[in-house]
Design an enzyme around this catalytic site. Sequence first.
Site, PDB file in Angstrom:
ATOM      1  N   CYS A  58      13.924   1.786   2.434  1.00 13.59           N
ATOM      2  CA  CYS A  58      14.696   0.692   3.011  1.00 13.59           C
ATOM      3  C   CYS A  58      15.246  -0.194   1.897  1.00 13.59           C
ATOM      4  CB  CYS A  58      13.823  -0.132   3.934  1.00 13.59           C
ATOM      5  SG  CYS A  58      13.247   0.763   5.394  1.00 13.59           S
ATOM      6  N   GLU A  60      14.970  -3.341   1.445  1.00 12.28           N
ATOM      7  CA  GLU A  60      14.013  -4.314   0.919  1.00 12.28           C
ATOM      8  C   GLU A  60      13.180  -3.722  -0.219  1.00 12.28           C
ATOM      9  OE1 GLU A  60      14.152  -5.352   5.410  1.00 12.28           O
ATOM     10  OE2 GLU A  60      14.585  -3.635   4.109  1.00 12.28           O
ATOM     11  N   CYS A  92      11.409  -3.603   8.897  1.00 12.23           N
ATOM     12  CA  CYS A  92      10.777  -2.613   9.758  1.00 12.23           C
ATOM     13  C   CYS A  92       9.260  -2.690   9.591  1.00 12.23           C
ATOM     14  CB  CYS A  92      11.283  -1.214   9.434  1.00 12.23           C
ATOM     15  SG  CYS A  92      10.687  -0.571   7.858  1.00 12.23           S
ATOM     16  N   TYR A 129      -4.127  -4.750   9.713  1.00 13.34           N
ATOM     17  CA  TYR A 129      -5.054  -4.130   8.773  1.00 13.34           C
ATOM     18  C   TYR A 129      -4.519  -4.387   7.375  1.00 13.34           C
ATOM     19  CZ  TYR A 129      -7.054  -0.487   5.806  1.00 13.34           C
ATOM     20  OH  TYR A 129      -7.650   0.185   4.786  1.00 13.34           O
ATOM     21  N   TRP A 131      -4.568  -3.270   3.557  1.00 15.47           N
ATOM     22  CA  TRP A 131      -4.950  -2.325   2.520  1.00 15.47           C
ATOM     23  C   TRP A 131      -5.090  -3.076   1.224  1.00 15.47           C
ATOM     24  CZ3 TRP A 131      -1.570  -0.483  -1.583  1.00 15.47           C
ATOM     25  CH2 TRP A 131      -2.161   0.513  -2.361  1.00 15.47           C
TER      26      TRP A 131
END
Length: 249
Positions: A58, A60, A92, A129, A131
């Site tokens: 993407c 970004e 996204c 979540y 990471w």
Amino acid sequence: MITDPVGPDAVPALIEAARTTIRDHGDGNVHTVAAAVLDEHGRVYVGLNLYHFTGGPCAELVALATARAAGAQAPRLIVAVGDEGRGVLAPCGRDRQVLADYYPTISVVVPTPDGPQVVGAEELLPHTYRWQAQQIQRLRFRASHLPAVRAGSKRVTLRFDDPVQVGPALLVFEPAAGTDAAGDLEDEVTLAGRITSTTAKTVAEISDEEAQEDGFADAASVLPGLRDYYPHLSSGDYVVFVRFDVDES
């Protein structure tokens, strides 16, 4: 240049940078979105998406990588703009996760019924979540080495039981504790850098030339010199020649 990264002028200027990029370089097929990133110094970097059915990046992510390649280390604000007058686009799901993991303090421009608004990256993924993004490795030095590293005369360091690997590194110069010796730092100093190679060999195998790379007079000086750092080091122990560069950007 935008001087206030999160001030009222930053958002419209960044949107315009992305809008101009997609207008001038979009093709309506592979490149349909542009993104703009504002870094900690007020510099703006742009990127285009690269559509591919396998999952091309993407806009970004391209803009963030472009910013990092130019030396930006703390991006402050990001926005994406679509072609054909679509205006500001929200990141996204994948991009939201990347932003939350790698840039949790970055601000993101998103569309709302009342026009573009700025939100924090973590607000885009409530209850997400997380990471644990890999932390950049640190190569620590005594403060006395800072002038030589800055001058470029020191680009090698010998390490024992100090795991490092080739790749980006933060060079950390620590003030000496409990001393007022000349040249000591009052506060920790860090330089962005990169470890370029690592070579392991026993202390006994070190040649005079290799010893001199790290500022020793000769190979015989290495063991007593390193024992100032590693008191129990022996001639049969493996040490690692760590070669590094400093990010000049």
